[in-house]
Structure formats: structure tokens, C-alpha cells
Design an enzyme around this catalytic site. Sequence first.
Site: not given
Ligand SMILES: *Cc1c(COP(=O)(O)O)cnc(C)c1O
Length: 388
Positions: A189
Site C-alpha cells: 500500500k
Molecule cells: C488491501 C485491501 C484491503 C485489505 O487490507 P489489509 O490491510 O490487507 O487487511 C481491503 N480493501 C481493499 C480495497 C484493499 O486493497
Amino acid sequence: MKHIRSKDNFLVFGAPLIEQDEINEVIACLKSGWIGTGRRVRDFEIAFSKYKNVENAVAVNSCTAALHLSLLVANIGAGDEVITTPLTFCATINAILHAGAKPVLADIDKKTMNIDPNEIEKKITNKTKAILPVHFAGRPCDMDAISWIAQKHNLLIIEDCAHAIEAEYKNQKIGTFGNFSCFSFYATKNIVTGEGGMVLAKSKEDLDRIKIYALHGMSKDAWSRYGDKGYKHYKVIECGYKYNMMDLQAAIGIHQIKKINKYWNKRKHIWNRYNNELKELPIELPYDTTKYERHAYHLYTILVKNEFAGINRDEFINHMTDNGIGIGVHYLSIPEHPYYQKKMGWKASDYPNALNIGRSTVSLPLSAKLTDDDVADVVVAVKAALNT
Ligand SMILES: *Cc1c(COP(=O)(O)O)cnc(C)c1O
């Protein structure tokens, strides 16, 4: 045939930029004797709230946990429906199922790839409790329309901001529209803690409950029960979860957030380079942002369609991999997955925009870690794959 990058020089998709500050802080944390939830987590929450201009935030161990707790604290459960997008990561849907509610999909707009407000309206029933928009790729959803629908039908808004930390809609920060909003610091991210998440809530009471639910349902003092102020007794007041963030994770986050604008500018620069250097190719590039939007530049998604490109999406992916470039696919549409077909009875063809994009989309590398030479390699590889 000569490869653009060799196997040992493979460009890993979504590799985060980790600098010396983060490394030093993790070491300091390890040596401190306190790696669990403590001062560094609190510092990260404060830094995050400042960035968002809100009173407070609660750090958790993932965005999935953040979504789950938001739904629980919103009292959404059995018999309730939550409207969301078919073009998202499975965690968005799973969180709704974990809360015991029923996810209902509303197709996306094919230009913005975000949930289409007109489709939301068609899906509202007397069981609908909330809208769960995902700011896809970092582009803010149409929050005027979504807020208006929510108000008209008395629905909550829970924002999935996993892609969109830096996004703004009409100069308002994403994550400040919803009753709840959820962020991710997963390894790929925009800023990272390895695994990690954050929740904002409009109501202080809701946010306090999230904090309690995130640590076994223990009363607030439990967070500092082993601190230097002496042992604190706690009371269990809910059946909570184990969703707390550790100081070891926050040690990375407190430095990442200081660099959030620097990294955003870097990704914006890469984005503009792709726009310029790929514009003549027989593929579709991301739709331009409007003056109402500040894009978070999380994913640079191109569409590869056989009728224009002469190869299909999966052949394109193979070419990129052969040339040492890691790519991503965001996402095969949710109703294409067997579990949801079986559990929900969904048919992918009922969500044609998400289906078509899910079958032709490819995400090119867009990390702040990329050098100018890396970006040049990606461009050369895309051109080679397309035989142009
Ligand atoms: C990565 C992601 C999540 C989940 O995030 P985590 O921190 O890995 O639990 C949820 N929604 C979207 C759109 C994502 O890209």
C-alpha cells in the site's frame, strides 16, 4: 531472446520504499523491551489523525480488521444488507460476511472504476443498512452522490480507503465522509507497516468501542496494563477480537507517514510518465482525474483487450513476467470467484462493467521505490509485449 531484466533483477510489484529511519526505529523498538502495543502505536495514531485533521484514530492490525470492527460497532449483522462494489479485494466482501450481514453488489462506472451511484440506488431494500464504497486505485468515489443517497435512505457510510490515504474529494480528505473509514498499511500500500490498518469514526463513542473490540473487549485501561505506571486492572466488557497493532509495526508507520507527500509526489511523477510514454499504444490508460479529485495514485491500471492489442491480458502478463517485470491484477471481479458464486448465487455477467475490467486489467509497478531506470524498463517491456 534477450530479456529486458534478468531473473535476479526481477522488479517486484508493489515493493515498498523502506529507508534508514524505519530500520533504526524498528531496531530501537526491538531493543526497548516493548514490541507489543504501546507508545509507538499511540504516536502513529496521533500522526495519522493530524494528517487527516480529525480528533482521533485507532490503529489495528489490518484494514480487514478495521472493516470488520466498523461493521460490528455500527450494529450491522444478521438480516442486514451492505451495498458495495464488485471490483475490490475479497477482504471488503469477507468483512461483511464475517459481521454476519449480506453483501450486495452494485456495478461500477467503467471510466472511474468506482461504484456507480445509480446502481447503488437500484439495490436499496428495506434491509439495507450501509454503503461501503471503495476508492478504487486511489481515485475518490463520487461522495456527493453517495452521501446524498445515504442521507435520503438513512444509511451509514463505511469507506474502504485501503488505496486512498492521500485522496481528496472537493478538497475534503477521503475517510472524513463516512461514519467509519478504514485504511491499510499492507506491504504493497501507499505507506506500510508490513501488516496494519487504521480506523476513523465520526462519533467518538464508536471509536472508543472499536478500540475495546480490537483488544479482546477489555476496558480501555487494558492497553496500558503493563506500562511504567504500574499494573492496571482491566474488565472484559465485550467479546472482542485480537486486532491490535504492535509497536514493532508502528515503528515503521511513524516514519512512513512523515514521507507520505514525498512518496505521493514520486508516484504522481511515475503516473505522468506512463501517461506520456504509453499514450500511443493500443491499450486503455486510466481515465483523467477531474478538478474535484485528488488521486492517491495507488494503482496504474491499463486495459489490455485482444481486439486492439492483438494479445489478451494473460498473454500480456506472461510477456511482462518473462521480461522481469512484476505486475498486479486488481481485480478479477468478485462474482467470478467460486466461493461467492456458491455462497451468494452471484453471476459475474450481472455486473458487466466489473466483469470486463476484471478480465482486461493489468496494474503496472507504481511504488515510490522505483528508479527512473525501472520505469523506463517497464515502458520498454509494455511496448515489447505489444509488439510496438
Ligand atoms: C488491501 C485491501 C484491503 C485489505 O487490507 P489489509 O490491510 O490487507 O487487511 C481491503 N480493501 C481493499 C480495497 C484493499 O486493497
